[in-house]
Design an enzyme around this catalytic site. Structure first.
Site, PDB file in Angstrom:
ATOM      1  N   ASP A 185       2.894  -3.542   1.699  1.00 57.28           N
ATOM      2  CA  ASP A 185       3.408  -2.207   1.917  1.00 57.28           C
ATOM      3  C   ASP A 185       4.110  -2.258   3.268  1.00 57.28           C
ATOM      4  OD1 ASP A 185       3.247   0.067   0.275  1.00 57.28           O
ATOM      5  OD2 ASP A 185       1.800   1.051   1.585  1.00 57.28           O
ATOM      6  N   LYS A 241       7.661  -3.949   0.168  1.00 56.09           N
ATOM      7  CA  LYS A 241       8.023  -2.802  -0.699  1.00 56.09           C
ATOM      8  C   LYS A 241       7.806  -1.491   0.042  1.00 56.09           C
ATOM      9  CE  LYS A 241       3.416  -2.715  -2.765  1.00 56.09           C
ATOM     10  NZ  LYS A 241       2.927  -1.528  -2.051  1.00 56.09           N
ATOM     11  N   ASP A 253      -0.942  -6.362  -1.451  1.00 53.47           N
ATOM     12  CA  ASP A 253      -1.222  -5.518  -0.269  1.00 53.47           C
ATOM     13  C   ASP A 253      -2.515  -5.818   0.487  1.00 53.47           C
ATOM     14  OD1 ASP A 253       1.086  -4.401  -1.232  1.00 53.47           O
ATOM     15  OD2 ASP A 253       0.318  -2.365  -1.411  1.00 53.47           O
ATOM     16  N   CYS A 287      -1.492   0.528  -6.058  1.00 57.50           N
ATOM     17  CA  CYS A 287      -0.472  -0.522  -6.113  1.00 57.50           C
ATOM     18  C   CYS A 287      -0.792  -1.644  -7.099  1.00 57.50           C
ATOM     19  CB  CYS A 287      -0.205  -1.045  -4.710  1.00 57.50           C
ATOM     20  SG  CYS A 287       0.686   0.191  -3.741  1.00 57.50           S
TER      21      CYS A 287
HETATM   22  C1  VGL Z   1      -1.115   1.894  -1.483  1.00 57.27           C
HETATM   23  C2  VGL Z   1      -1.400   4.138  -1.039  1.00 57.27           C
HETATM   24  C3  VGL Z   1      -0.255   4.160  -0.291  1.00 57.27           C
HETATM   25  C4  VGL Z   1      -1.641   0.652  -2.144  1.00 57.27           C
HETATM   26  C5  VGL Z   1       0.034   1.907  -0.746  1.00 57.27           C
HETATM   27  O1  VGL Z   1      -1.331  -0.447  -1.667  1.00 57.27           O
HETATM   28  O2  VGL Z   1      -2.365   0.764  -3.151  1.00 57.27           O
HETATM   29  N1  VGL Z   1      -1.824   3.028  -1.642  1.00 57.27           N
HETATM   30  N2  VGL Z   1       0.461   3.047  -0.146  1.00 57.27           N
HETATM   31 ZN    ZN Z   2       2.077   2.956   1.228  1.00 52.15          ZN
END
Ligand code: VGL
Ligand code: ZN
Length: 194
Positions: A57, A102, A15, A141
């Site tokens: 994400d 994802k 991410d 994540c």
């Molecule tokens: C994430 C919060 C919401 C992450 C993704 O990548 O850690 N955190 N969506």
């Molecule tokens: Zn997210």
């Protein structure tokens, strides 16, 4: 832990998107400071002809994790938006790399790169048995992706100098690292690999 890259290793970069960088919709303090280290790891794996997986994400506007839709997060990483793009400094090799989206279905969230994706199958096809993990956020994540890998029987290495956490509560990231170690993961830094 000292480690030597071998044939059945892969790198998973979690991410590293604009919305998770400082100033982004769900900015993680210091996330920008790990980009170059992440790039160093990517180059090491590339040199060793090992695959690199970039998760992202990737939410529809109607996603349940958004406050507006009853969730806990501000709108972030909307499919195709500028905020969902990878940070412009992130190095993405042109070969032997895979983008894993994802959280792209409206009704469930996916903190793990394995949830609702082809990541496991892609790793399996390549005979991977150990994954090295870096990126953001340590306490969301990164943690869920690493624990997901452990659950599926992969050995895992947390690249501790190339992760950053949200720390909504102070100590969340530290607790997450503790949890990952308890589940059998080990820590590596660049000096352990280079
Ligand atoms: C994430 C919060 C919401 C992450 C993704 O990548 O850690 N955190 N969506
Ligand atoms: Zn997210």
């Amino acid at each position: 832990m000292k480690a030597k890259l071998c044939q059945r290793d892969a790198l998973v970069v979690v991410d590293m998107q604009r919305d998770f960088m400082p100033g982004g919709a769900l900015g993680v303090d210091g996330a920008d400071t790990i980009v170059e280290r992440v790039n160093e790891y990517t180059r090491l794996f590339e040199k060793a002809s090992l695959p690199v997986f970039f998760t992202r994400d990737w939410h529809p506007k109607t996603h349940i994790s958004f406050k507006r839709n009853g969730g806990v997060w501000p709108e972030h990483c909307v499919i195709g938006s500028d905020g969902a793009a990878f940070d412009e400094r992130l190095y993405i090799p042109s070969d032997n790399r895979f983008i894993i989206s994802k959280g792209d279905s409206e009704t469930f969230d996916a903190y793990s790169g394995f949830q609702g994706t082809t990541l496991e199958a892609l790793l399996q096809e390549r005979g991977v048995n150990r994954v090295f993990i870096c990126g953001v956020a340590t306490d969301y994540c990164v943690k869920h992706t690493l624990l997901g890998a452990e659950n599926l029987g992969f050995r895992t290495v947390l690249l501790i100098d190339a992760v950053k956490g949200v720390d909504i509560k102070r100590g969340d990231s530290e607790a997450a690292v503790e949890q990952m170690l308890m589940r059998g993961s080990v820590l590596c830094s660049i000096d352990d690999l280079a």
